[in-house]
Design a protein around this motif. Structure first.
Motif, PDB file in Angstrom:
ATOM      1  N   GLU A   1      51.546  43.097  11.307  1.00 46.03           N
ATOM      2  CA  GLU A   1      51.626  43.230  12.762  1.00 46.03           C
ATOM      3  C   GLU A   1      52.400  42.093  13.431  1.00 46.03           C
ATOM      4  OE1 GLU A   1      50.778  45.686  14.848  1.00 46.03           O
ATOM      5  OE2 GLU A   1      50.292  46.900  13.095  1.00 46.03           O
ATOM      6  N   THR A   2      52.748  41.044  12.686  1.00 41.59           N
ATOM      7  CA  THR A   2      53.563  39.972  13.272  1.00 41.59           C
ATOM      8  C   THR A   2      55.034  40.368  13.338  1.00 41.59           C
ATOM      9  OG1 THR A   2      54.015  38.875  11.155  1.00 41.59           O
ATOM     10  CG2 THR A   2      52.012  38.207  12.336  1.00 41.59           C
ATOM     11  N   SER A   3      55.388  41.437  12.619  1.00 33.47           N
ATOM     12  CA  SER A   3      56.782  41.856  12.580  1.00 33.47           C
ATOM     13  C   SER A   3      57.273  42.289  13.958  1.00 33.47           C
ATOM     14  CB  SER A   3      56.961  43.013  11.585  1.00 33.47           C
ATOM     15  OG  SER A   3      58.274  43.529  11.643  1.00 33.47           O
ATOM     16  N   ASP A   4      58.540  42.002  14.240  1.00 33.39           N
ATOM     17  CA  ASP A   4      59.160  42.425  15.486  1.00 33.39           C
ATOM     18  C   ASP A   4      59.821  43.802  15.311  1.00 33.39           C
ATOM     19  OD1 ASP A   4      59.844  41.964  18.185  1.00 33.39           O
ATOM     20  OD2 ASP A   4      61.881  41.399  17.612  1.00 33.39           O
ATOM     21  N   ASN A   5      59.660  44.372  14.117  1.00 31.48           N
ATOM     22  CA  ASN A   5      60.265  45.659  13.779  1.00 31.48           C
ATOM     23  C   ASN A   5      59.232  46.770  13.983  1.00 31.48           C
ATOM     24  OD1 ASN A   5      61.293  47.952  12.381  1.00 31.48           O
ATOM     25  ND2 ASN A   5      62.596  46.624  11.125  1.00 31.48           N
ATOM     26  N   GLU A   6      59.345  47.493  15.091  1.00 35.44           N
ATOM     27  CA  GLU A   6      58.357  48.525  15.418  1.00 35.44           C
ATOM     28  C   GLU A   6      58.389  49.684  14.422  1.00 35.44           C
ATOM     29  OE1 GLU A   6      55.942  48.345  17.642  1.00 35.44           O
ATOM     30  OE2 GLU A   6      56.656  46.302  18.015  1.00 35.44           O
ATOM     31  N   LEU A   7      59.555  50.004  13.892  1.00 39.23           N
ATOM     32  CA  LEU A   7      59.662  51.078  12.905  1.00 39.23           C
ATOM     33  C   LEU A   7      58.916  50.700  11.630  1.00 39.23           C
ATOM     34  CD1 LEU A   7      60.721  53.792  11.950  1.00 39.23           C
ATOM     35  CD2 LEU A   7      62.861  52.644  11.281  1.00 39.23           C
ATOM     36  N   LEU A   8      59.081  49.456  11.210  1.00 39.23           N
ATOM     37  CA  LEU A   8      58.365  48.972  10.028  1.00 39.23           C
ATOM     38  C   LEU A   8      56.863  49.148  10.206  1.00 39.23           C
ATOM     39  CD1 LEU A   8      58.988  45.613   8.144  1.00 39.23           C
ATOM     40  CD2 LEU A   8      56.681  46.360   8.704  1.00 39.23           C
ATOM     41  N   LYS A   9      56.356  48.727  11.359  1.00 37.25           N
ATOM     42  CA  LYS A   9      54.909  48.829  11.605  1.00 37.25           C
ATOM     43  C   LYS A   9      54.450  50.275  11.657  1.00 37.25           C
ATOM     44  CE  LYS A   9      55.100  45.884  15.150  1.00 37.25           C
ATOM     45  NZ  LYS A   9      54.663  44.983  16.254  1.00 37.25           N
TER      46      LYS A   9
ATOM     47  N   VAL B   1      42.242  46.013   4.286  1.00 42.36           N
ATOM     48  CA  VAL B   1      43.240  46.600   5.188  1.00 42.36           C
ATOM     49  C   VAL B   1      43.624  45.611   6.293  1.00 42.36           C
ATOM     50  CG1 VAL B   1      43.641  48.399   6.918  1.00 42.36           C
ATOM     51  CG2 VAL B   1      42.538  48.978   4.739  1.00 42.36           C
ATOM     52  N   ARG B   2      42.640  44.969   6.874  1.00 42.23           N
ATOM     53  CA  ARG B   2      42.915  44.057   7.992  1.00 42.23           C
ATOM     54  C   ARG B   2      43.614  42.780   7.520  1.00 42.23           C
ATOM     55  NH1 ARG B   2      37.924  43.746  12.088  1.00 42.23           N
ATOM     56  NH2 ARG B   2      39.544  42.721  13.302  1.00 42.23           N
ATOM     57  N   PHE B   3      43.420  42.395   6.260  1.00 44.66           N
ATOM     58  CA  PHE B   3      44.141  41.255   5.689  1.00 44.66           C
ATOM     59  C   PHE B   3      45.646  41.543   5.691  1.00 44.66           C
ATOM     60  CE2 PHE B   3      46.185  39.144   2.105  1.00 44.66           C
ATOM     61  CZ  PHE B   3      45.707  37.841   2.171  1.00 44.66           C
ATOM     62  N   HIS B   4      46.022  42.714   5.170  1.00 46.28           N
ATOM     63  CA  HIS B   4      47.434  43.097   5.132  1.00 46.28           C
ATOM     64  C   HIS B   4      47.971  43.331   6.544  1.00 46.28           C
ATOM     65  CE1 HIS B   4      47.982  43.710   0.727  1.00 46.28           C
ATOM     66  NE2 HIS B   4      46.665  43.846   0.773  1.00 46.28           N
ATOM     67  N   GLU B   5      47.139  43.927   7.377  1.00 45.07           N
ATOM     68  CA  GLU B   5      47.542  44.217   8.751  1.00 45.07           C
ATOM     69  C   GLU B   5      47.888  42.948   9.519  1.00 45.07           C
ATOM     70  OE1 GLU B   5      45.761  47.407  11.832  1.00 45.07           O
ATOM     71  OE2 GLU B   5      44.428  45.720  11.395  1.00 45.07           O
TER      72      GLU B   5
ATOM     73  N   ALA C   1      57.751  42.353   5.869  1.00 44.83           N
ATOM     74  CA  ALA C   1      56.794  41.843   6.862  1.00 44.83           C
ATOM     75  C   ALA C   1      56.345  40.417   6.551  1.00 44.83           C
ATOM     76  CB  ALA C   1      55.582  42.766   6.937  1.00 44.83           C
ATOM     77  N   ILE C   2      56.111  40.126   5.288  1.00 39.81           N
ATOM     78  CA  ILE C   2      55.604  38.785   4.960  1.00 39.81           C
ATOM     79  C   ILE C   2      56.684  37.735   5.199  1.00 39.81           C
ATOM     80  CG2 ILE C   2      56.189  38.704   2.473  1.00 39.81           C
ATOM     81  CD1 ILE C   2      53.367  37.492   2.042  1.00 39.81           C
ATOM     82  N   CYS C   3      57.947  38.100   4.955  1.00 39.48           N
ATOM     83  CA  CYS C   3      59.034  37.161   5.231  1.00 39.48           C
ATOM     84  C   CYS C   3      59.158  36.903   6.729  1.00 39.48           C
ATOM     85  CB  CYS C   3      60.354  37.698   4.673  1.00 39.48           C
ATOM     86  SG  CYS C   3      60.444  37.658   2.863  1.00 39.48           S
ATOM     87  N   GLU C   4      59.012  37.955   7.533  1.00 39.56           N
ATOM     88  CA  GLU C   4      59.058  37.773   8.984  1.00 39.56           C
ATOM     89  C   GLU C   4      57.891  36.931   9.462  1.00 39.56           C
ATOM     90  OE1 GLU C   4      59.895  40.810  11.743  1.00 39.56           O
ATOM     91  OE2 GLU C   4      61.184  41.949  10.381  1.00 39.56           O
ATOM     92  N   ALA C   5      56.715  37.155   8.866  1.00 41.88           N
ATOM     93  CA  ALA C   5      55.525  36.392   9.258  1.00 41.88           C
ATOM     94  C   ALA C   5      55.722  34.911   8.964  1.00 41.88           C
ATOM     95  CB  ALA C   5      54.298  36.923   8.517  1.00 41.88           C
ATOM     96  N   ILE C   6      56.317  34.620   7.821  1.00 40.53           N
ATOM     97  CA  ILE C   6      56.547  33.228   7.434  1.00 40.53           C
ATOM     98  C   ILE C   6      57.577  32.570   8.354  1.00 40.53           C
ATOM     99  CG2 ILE C   6      57.561  31.780   5.615  1.00 40.53           C
ATOM    100  CD1 ILE C   6      56.168  33.734   3.594  1.00 40.53           C
ATOM    101  N   ARG C   7      58.602  33.335   8.753  1.00 43.96           N
ATOM    102  CA  ARG C   7      59.635  32.775   9.632  1.00 43.96           C
ATOM    103  C   ARG C   7      59.150  32.619  11.063  1.00 43.96           C
ATOM    104  NH1 ARG C   7      63.192  36.267   6.600  1.00 43.96           N
ATOM    105  NH2 ARG C   7      63.000  37.875   8.206  1.00 43.96           N
ATOM    106  N   ARG C   8      58.262  33.517  11.500  1.00 41.39           N
ATOM    107  CA  ARG C   8      57.891  33.560  12.916  1.00 41.39           C
ATOM    108  C   ARG C   8      56.723  32.627  13.256  1.00 41.39           C
ATOM    109  NH1 ARG C   8      59.600  37.931  15.970  1.00 41.39           N
ATOM    110  NH2 ARG C   8      57.572  38.219  16.944  1.00 41.39           N
ATOM    111  N   SER C   9      55.529  32.929  12.809  1.00 38.56           N
ATOM    112  CA  SER C   9      54.370  32.134  13.231  1.00 38.56           C
ATOM    113  C   SER C   9      53.251  32.174  12.185  1.00 38.56           C
ATOM    114  CB  SER C   9      53.843  32.660  14.571  1.00 38.56           C
ATOM    115  OG  SER C   9      53.604  34.057  14.456  1.00 38.56           O
ATOM    116  N   PRO C  10      53.518  31.616  11.007  1.00 38.92           N
ATOM    117  CA  PRO C  10      52.513  31.690   9.942  1.00 38.92           C
ATOM    118  C   PRO C  10      51.178  31.033  10.277  1.00 38.92           C
ATOM    119  CG  PRO C  10      54.233  30.115   9.379  1.00 38.92           C
ATOM    120  CD  PRO C  10      54.711  30.866  10.588  1.00 38.92           C
ATOM    121  N   LYS C  11      51.230  29.923  10.992  1.00 40.15           N
ATOM    122  CA  LYS C  11      49.987  29.191  11.272  1.00 40.15           C
ATOM    123  C   LYS C  11      49.061  29.979  12.201  1.00 40.15           C
ATOM    124  CE  LYS C  11      51.614  24.485  10.383  1.00 40.15           C
ATOM    125  NZ  LYS C  11      52.832  24.916   9.691  1.00 40.15           N
ATOM    126  N   GLU C  12      49.633  30.847  13.015  1.00 41.52           N
ATOM    127  CA  GLU C  12      48.818  31.611  13.954  1.00 41.52           C
ATOM    128  C   GLU C  12      47.977  32.688  13.268  1.00 41.52           C
ATOM    129  OE1 GLU C  12      51.166  33.219  17.086  1.00 41.52           O
ATOM    130  OE2 GLU C  12      51.989  31.272  17.699  1.00 41.52           O
TER     131      GLU C  12
END
Length: 220
Positions: free
Chosen positions: A147-155, A139-143, A99-110
């Motif tokens: 939640e930025t992941s595009d992988n619904e199964l992961l979430k 919990v909300r920090f990790h969330e 998830a953190i790798c996807e967050a960094i690739r997708r929209s970290p600043k948001e």
């Protein structure tokens, strides 16, 4: 003679969650000892609710491994073991690493403003000794980045890890202060801020391995 602790519900709109927290607190503090049966009628009377929400809370505690349902005996308190939480954290390393790798690739600043706010809340609540707010902010920090992941199964798998319950248990059993636990999240935040996937993976692994080591040490 030491007076018996009583448990009361403070906020009626959240009373199901509070019932579970009261029972969990009784188990963690030893008021409900390993091998002891949880008597629904007694807890319903003590908490001033019907037996139905007590039964629901017990089912949730069974799912996270704090109680077990034994035929003809009822729900019995299990001897606490860190293994259930450790197993969950090992799964979270894999899920949150992705998830953190996807967050960094997708929209970290948001997501950085939200994560910064949750980190500040953790630090503030740690200073105030407010464990409930600390856990929610944790919990909300990790969330925020999961939640930025595009992988619904992961979430979906992440949500099934009983995040709040395991965070509460590990916080209760950790020998570290809440402030020290809060400060550890800064490394995760900085990795996203720097948009560095390698640092992100390392930060997640370090974060959870430290929690795992503390839980296993507490068992000795």
């Amino acid at each position: 003679m030491e007076s018996k602790k009583t448990y009361q519900i403070s906020k009626r709109p959240l009373y199901r969650e509070e019932i579970k927290e009261a029972l969990m607190d009784a188990i963690v503090t030893g008021a409900l000892a390993p091998g002891e049966r949880i008597v629904e009628i007694r807890w319903a009377k003590e908490l001033g609710v019907s037996q139905s929400p007590i039964r629901e809370a017990i089912r949730e505690l069974e799912m996270i491994g704090l109680v077990e349902n034994i035929p003809y005996k009822g729900c019995i308190v299990r001897k606490f073991t860190s293994k259930d939480i450790v197993d969950t954290y090992k799964i979270r390393i894999a899920l949150e690493g992705m998830a953190i790798c996807e967050a960094i690739r997708r929209s970290p600043k948001e997501i950085l403003p939200d994560m910064a706010e949750r980190l500040t809340e953790m630090l503030d609540s740690a200073g105030e000794g407010d464990m409930k707010r600390f856990i929610e902010s944790d919990v909300r920090f990790h969330e925020a980045f999961v939640e930025t992941s595009d992988n619904e199964l992961l979430k979906r798998l992440w949500r099934q890890c009983y995040i709040r319950d395991n965070t509460r248990l590990s916080t209760l059993f950790s020998k570290e202060s809440m402030l020290a636990l809060a400060e550890r999240h800064q490394q995760i935040y900085q990795a996203i801020e720097q948009e560095n996937e390698t640092l992100g993976m390392e930060a997640i692994q370090t974060h959870f391995h430290m929690l795992i080591d503390e839980l296993e040490e507490a068992e000795k």
